[in-house]
Motif scaffolding. Structure first.
Motif, PDB file in Angstrom:
ATOM      1  N   ASP A 123       0.812  -1.217   0.000  1.00 12.39           N
ATOM      2  CA  ASP A 123       0.000   0.000   0.000  1.00 12.39           C
ATOM      3  C   ASP A 123       0.844   1.266   0.000  1.00 12.39           C
ATOM      4  O   ASP A 123       0.334   2.357  -0.286  1.00 12.39           O
ATOM      5  CB  ASP A 123      -0.924   0.026   1.231  1.00 12.39           C
ATOM      6  N   PHE A 124       2.118   1.144   0.330  1.00 13.71           N
ATOM      7  CA  PHE A 124       2.958   2.333   0.501  1.00 13.71           C
ATOM      8  C   PHE A 124       4.052   2.437  -0.554  1.00 13.71           C
ATOM      9  O   PHE A 124       4.968   3.250  -0.419  1.00 13.71           O
ATOM     10  CB  PHE A 124       3.591   2.317   1.894  1.00 13.71           C
ATOM     11  N   SER A 125       3.973   1.639  -1.625  1.00 15.06           N
ATOM     12  CA  SER A 125       5.034   1.638  -2.632  1.00 15.06           C
ATOM     13  C   SER A 125       5.199   2.993  -3.312  1.00 15.06           C
ATOM     14  O   SER A 125       6.316   3.429  -3.586  1.00 15.06           O
ATOM     15  CB  SER A 125       4.776   0.545  -3.677  1.00 15.06           C
ATOM     16  N   SER A 126       4.088   3.671  -3.568  1.00 19.00           N
ATOM     17  CA  SER A 126       4.175   4.992  -4.209  1.00 19.00           C
ATOM     18  C   SER A 126       4.857   5.998  -3.299  1.00 19.00           C
ATOM     19  O   SER A 126       5.653   6.836  -3.750  1.00 19.00           O
ATOM     20  CB  SER A 126       2.776   5.482  -4.592  1.00 19.00           C
ATOM     21  N   LEU A 127       4.533   5.921  -2.009  1.00 18.63           N
ATOM     22  CA  LEU A 127       5.171   6.820  -1.041  1.00 18.63           C
ATOM     23  C   LEU A 127       6.671   6.582  -0.995  1.00 18.63           C
ATOM     24  O   LEU A 127       7.467   7.527  -1.035  1.00 18.63           O
ATOM     25  CB  LEU A 127       4.568   6.588   0.347  1.00 18.63           C
ATOM     26  N   ILE A 128       7.085   5.331  -0.930  1.00 12.52           N
ATOM     27  CA  ILE A 128       8.507   4.995  -0.813  1.00 12.52           C
ATOM     28  C   ILE A 128       9.289   5.486  -2.020  1.00 12.52           C
ATOM     29  O   ILE A 128      10.422   5.953  -1.895  1.00 12.52           O
ATOM     30  CB  ILE A 128       8.685   3.480  -0.613  1.00 12.52           C
ATOM     31  N   SER A 129       8.667   5.421  -3.199  1.00 11.03           N
ATOM     32  CA  SER A 129       9.374   5.841  -4.413  1.00 11.03           C
ATOM     33  C   SER A 129       9.711   7.329  -4.390  1.00 11.03           C
ATOM     34  O   SER A 129      10.623   7.773  -5.084  1.00 11.03           O
ATOM     35  CB  SER A 129       8.532   5.522  -5.652  1.00 11.03           C
ATOM     36  N   THR A 130       8.996   8.112  -3.586  1.00 13.62           N
ATOM     37  CA  THR A 130       9.266   9.550  -3.507  1.00 13.62           C
ATOM     38  C   THR A 130      10.415   9.866  -2.557  1.00 13.62           C
ATOM     39  O   THR A 130      10.844  11.020  -2.476  1.00 13.62           O
ATOM     40  CB  THR A 130       8.021  10.321  -3.035  1.00 13.62           C
ATOM     41  N   LEU A 131      10.910   8.873  -1.837  1.00 12.17           N
ATOM     42  CA  LEU A 131      11.923   9.119  -0.820  1.00 12.17           C
ATOM     43  C   LEU A 131      13.344   9.081  -1.354  1.00 12.17           C
ATOM     44  O   LEU A 131      14.291   9.285  -0.603  1.00 12.17           O
ATOM     45  CB  LEU A 131      11.791   8.085   0.311  1.00 12.17           C
ATOM     46  N   LYS A 132      13.508   8.780  -2.650  1.00  5.66           N
ATOM     47  CA  LYS A 132      14.853   8.705  -3.216  1.00  5.66           C
ATOM     48  C   LYS A 132      15.590  10.036  -3.103  1.00  5.66           C
ATOM     49  O   LYS A 132      16.802  10.078  -2.956  1.00  5.66           O
ATOM     50  CB  LYS A 132      14.788   8.283  -4.686  1.00  5.66           C
ATOM     51  N   GLU A 133      14.842  11.108  -3.183  1.00  3.82           N
ATOM     52  CA  GLU A 133      15.458  12.423  -3.069  1.00  3.82           C
ATOM     53  C   GLU A 133      15.879  12.662  -1.625  1.00  3.82           C
ATOM     54  O   GLU A 133      15.120  12.435  -0.689  1.00  3.82           O
ATOM     55  CB  GLU A 133      14.470  13.506  -3.508  1.00  3.82           C
ATOM     56  N   SER A 134      17.115  13.104  -1.447  1.00  2.55           N
ATOM     57  CA  SER A 134      17.661  13.299  -0.104  1.00  2.55           C
ATOM     58  C   SER A 134      16.818  14.275   0.695  1.00  2.55           C
ATOM     59  O   SER A 134      16.356  15.296   0.178  1.00  2.55           O
ATOM     60  CB  SER A 134      19.103  13.819  -0.194  1.00  2.55           C
TER      61      SER A 134
END
Length: 276
Positions: A123-134
């Motif tokens: 359910d949180f895969s989209s959220l995690i993908s946004t975390l690549k940016e420092s």
């Protein structure tokens, strides 16, 4: 209704219905601005749970406690995004079954609390993908830029000075959800791979071996920084290793529970430029 009250209600419902056997969350700490891990098995105890900006510990490490998941019953747990990434890694490394985990997700951005919708890792895969940016703080970014601007000799001297403070307490290991080995290599003395004494060689061996061990696995929860009694900026070296892995392999740890560990897997068409 506040997020805290919503989550207390959710925890009580999960326990009362029998969907989970236990909730791992946050309780009051020794001071008003601190929180500690809290384990509740009764819906009546849900009122003891806290959800606020002080809930910074990554609780996912408790999921690999011996015997917790052996009965196949579900466990509910309060997790920030980095904790959700940890669950993905632990699942990918066959340490737990993500279907046994019910996530009560939340996040804290600039001191503001936000609820995360969903209950399973997918359910949180989209959220995690946004975390690549420092997401470094201004202070961290300033130190990162300072270190990056150093010559190799200056950088070596910087880390040598930082590691010289290490007292080999292993608090960084104990707090890290990725350090789940029943017996760590540093605890072996026949043969002894890493010097256990707190001196230059032993400190370098321990901290560098651990940095490599976490490459492609660290989720930057900051637990090691907070646990270190001598304030070594461990998150910075882990972040640097994470960036190297991202640049070399396009691998961002904890994206999904099926993501293979980048340094523990291979493909037949992997480049072999290191072979002369």
């Amino acid at each position: 209704m506040s997020i805290q009250e919503q989550y207390r209600k959710r925890a009580a419902e999960l326990l009362a219905s029998g969907e989970v056997k236990i909730i791992i969350g946050y309780g009051a700490g020794s001071t008003p601005d601190r929180r500690r891990a809290l384990f509740i098995r009764s819906a009546d105890d849900a009122s003891l749970l806290h959800v606020d900006a002080a809930c910074d510990a990554n609780l996912s490490g408790y999921l690999v406690s011996e015997g917790l998941l052996s009965d196949r019953k579900k466990v509910g747990i309060f997790l920030r995004p980095e904790g959700i990434r940890s669950v993905n890694i632990l699942a990918a490394e066959s340490q737990l079954d993500p279907l046994q985990i019910v996530i009560i997700g939340f996040n804290v951005e600039n001191g503001s609390l936000a609820a995360l919708q969903g209950s399973g890792v997918n359910d949180f895969s989209s959220l995690i993908s946004t975390l690549k940016e420092s997401r470094s703080t201004p202070e961290e970014q300033a130190l990162i830029e300072k270190i990056e601007g150093m010559t190799p000799e200056e950088r070596f001297a910087f880390w040598q000075a930082e590691f010289s403070k290490c007292i080999k307490c292993y608090a960084c290991r104990q707090v890290c959800p990725m350090c789940y080995c029943k017996r760590c290599i540093v605890d072996n003395n026949q043969p002894q791979w890493v010097h256990t004494s707190s001196h230059t060689l032993g400190n370098f061996e321990w901290n560098l071996v651990r940095a490599f061990h976490l490459s492609g696995r660290c989720v930057e929860c900051g637990g090691c920084d907070r646990a270190c009694p001598v304030n070594i900026p461990l998150r910075l070296i882990n972040r640097r290793m994470a960036q190297e892995v991202l640049d070399a392999f396009d691998h961002f740890s904890g994206m999904s529970h099926t993501q293979e560990p980048v340094l523990a897997s291979f493909k037949k068409d992997d480049p072999e430029t290191f072979i002369l």
